[in-house]
Design a protein around this motif. Structure first.
Motif, short mmCIF file in Angstrom:
data_model
loop_
_atom_site.label_atom_id
_atom_site.label_comp_id
_atom_site.label_asym_id
_atom_site.label_seq_id
_atom_site.Cartn_x
_atom_site.Cartn_y
_atom_site.Cartn_z
N GLY A 24 93.70 -38.23 175.40
CA GLY A 24 92.99 -38.11 176.65
C GLY A 24 93.57 -39.01 177.71
O GLY A 24 94.67 -39.53 177.56
N GLN A 25 92.79 -39.21 178.76
CA GLN A 25 93.29 -39.90 179.95
C GLN A 25 92.23 -40.82 180.53
O GLN A 25 91.06 -40.46 180.62
CB GLN A 25 93.66 -38.83 180.98
CG GLN A 25 94.22 -39.33 182.27
CD GLN A 25 94.50 -38.16 183.20
OE1 GLN A 25 93.56 -37.58 183.74
NE2 GLN A 25 95.76 -37.82 183.37
N SER A 26 92.68 -42.02 180.90
CA SER A 26 91.80 -42.91 181.66
C SER A 26 92.30 -42.96 183.09
O SER A 26 93.50 -42.96 183.34
CB SER A 26 91.76 -44.31 181.05
OG SER A 26 93.01 -44.95 181.15
N VAL A 27 91.36 -42.93 184.01
CA VAL A 27 91.66 -42.96 185.44
C VAL A 27 90.79 -44.05 186.05
O VAL A 27 89.60 -44.13 185.75
CB VAL A 27 91.36 -41.60 186.11
CG1 VAL A 27 91.58 -41.67 187.61
CG2 VAL A 27 92.21 -40.51 185.50
N ALA A 28 91.38 -44.86 186.90
CA ALA A 28 90.64 -45.94 187.55
C ALA A 28 89.37 -45.40 188.19
O ALA A 28 89.40 -44.40 188.90
CB ALA A 28 91.49 -46.64 188.59
N GLY A 29 88.24 -46.04 187.90
CA GLY A 29 86.97 -45.68 188.50
C GLY A 29 86.24 -44.56 187.79
O GLY A 29 85.14 -44.20 188.20
N GLN A 30 86.84 -43.98 186.74
CA GLN A 30 86.20 -42.87 186.04
C GLN A 30 86.16 -43.13 184.54
O GLN A 30 86.99 -43.86 184.01
CB GLN A 30 86.94 -41.57 186.32
CG GLN A 30 86.92 -41.21 187.79
CD GLN A 30 87.56 -39.86 188.06
OE1 GLN A 30 88.07 -39.20 187.16
NE2 GLN A 30 87.53 -39.45 189.31
N ARG A 31 85.21 -42.52 183.89
CA ARG A 31 85.12 -42.63 182.43
C ARG A 31 86.26 -41.86 181.79
O ARG A 31 86.83 -40.95 182.39
CB ARG A 31 83.78 -42.10 181.93
CG ARG A 31 82.65 -42.99 182.36
CD ARG A 31 81.37 -42.61 181.70
NE ARG A 31 80.28 -43.37 182.29
CZ ARG A 31 79.03 -43.14 182.04
NH1 ARG A 31 78.66 -42.18 181.23
NH2 ARG A 31 78.10 -43.88 182.61
N PHE A 32 86.56 -42.19 180.55
CA PHE A 32 87.64 -41.57 179.80
C PHE A 32 87.41 -40.06 179.69
O PHE A 32 86.30 -39.61 179.44
CB PHE A 32 87.71 -42.19 178.40
CG PHE A 32 88.95 -41.84 177.65
CD1 PHE A 32 90.15 -42.50 177.90
CD2 PHE A 32 88.94 -40.86 176.69
CE1 PHE A 32 91.30 -42.19 177.20
CE2 PHE A 32 90.08 -40.54 175.98
CZ PHE A 32 91.26 -41.20 176.24
#
Length: 113
Positions: A24-32
């Motif tokens: 998956g992906q982590s993005v600043a300010g958002q949940r995984f």
């Protein structure tokens, strides 16, 4: 900024060309945002944690950094950033390929990076 994570190891059925399995992906300010793999039974957080905890499995970020299972679990379950600010869920209504599990984790059935 986003970071994609991949699992490597002796997987049943193998993976083409030695590619990693997209976690998956982590993005600043958002949940995984998890990558769902229904064909491998990876459709919940519990499924992913059991899979990643198997002997011989390694986790790499897209930049090639080794990630421990504990660090990956913390990334996958974080609800706030390092400053304590709440992370927004990554879910858009109307997208049939995305779903939220009963414990609030966002999954996408499509390939994404």
């Amino acid at each position: 900024m986003s970071v994609n994570y991949y699992a490597f190891g002796p997987f049943p059925g193998g993976l083409p060309d030695g590619e990693g399995l997209h976690i998956g992906q982590s993005v600043a300010g958002q949940r995984f945002l998890f990558r769902a793999h229904p064909d491998r039974g990876l459709t919940t957080l519990a499924d992913w944690l059991a899979f990643l905890g198997r002997p011989g499995t390694t986790i790499l970020s897209e930049s090639g950094r080794d990630v421990t299972v504990q660090e990956m679990q913390e990334t996958m379950t974080a609800t706030s950033d390092r400053q304590g600010l709440p992370l927004r869920p990554r879910f858009r209504r109307g997208n049939k390929d995305r779903y939220l599990t009963s414990d609030g984790h966002a999954f996408d059935r499509r390939e994404f990076c």
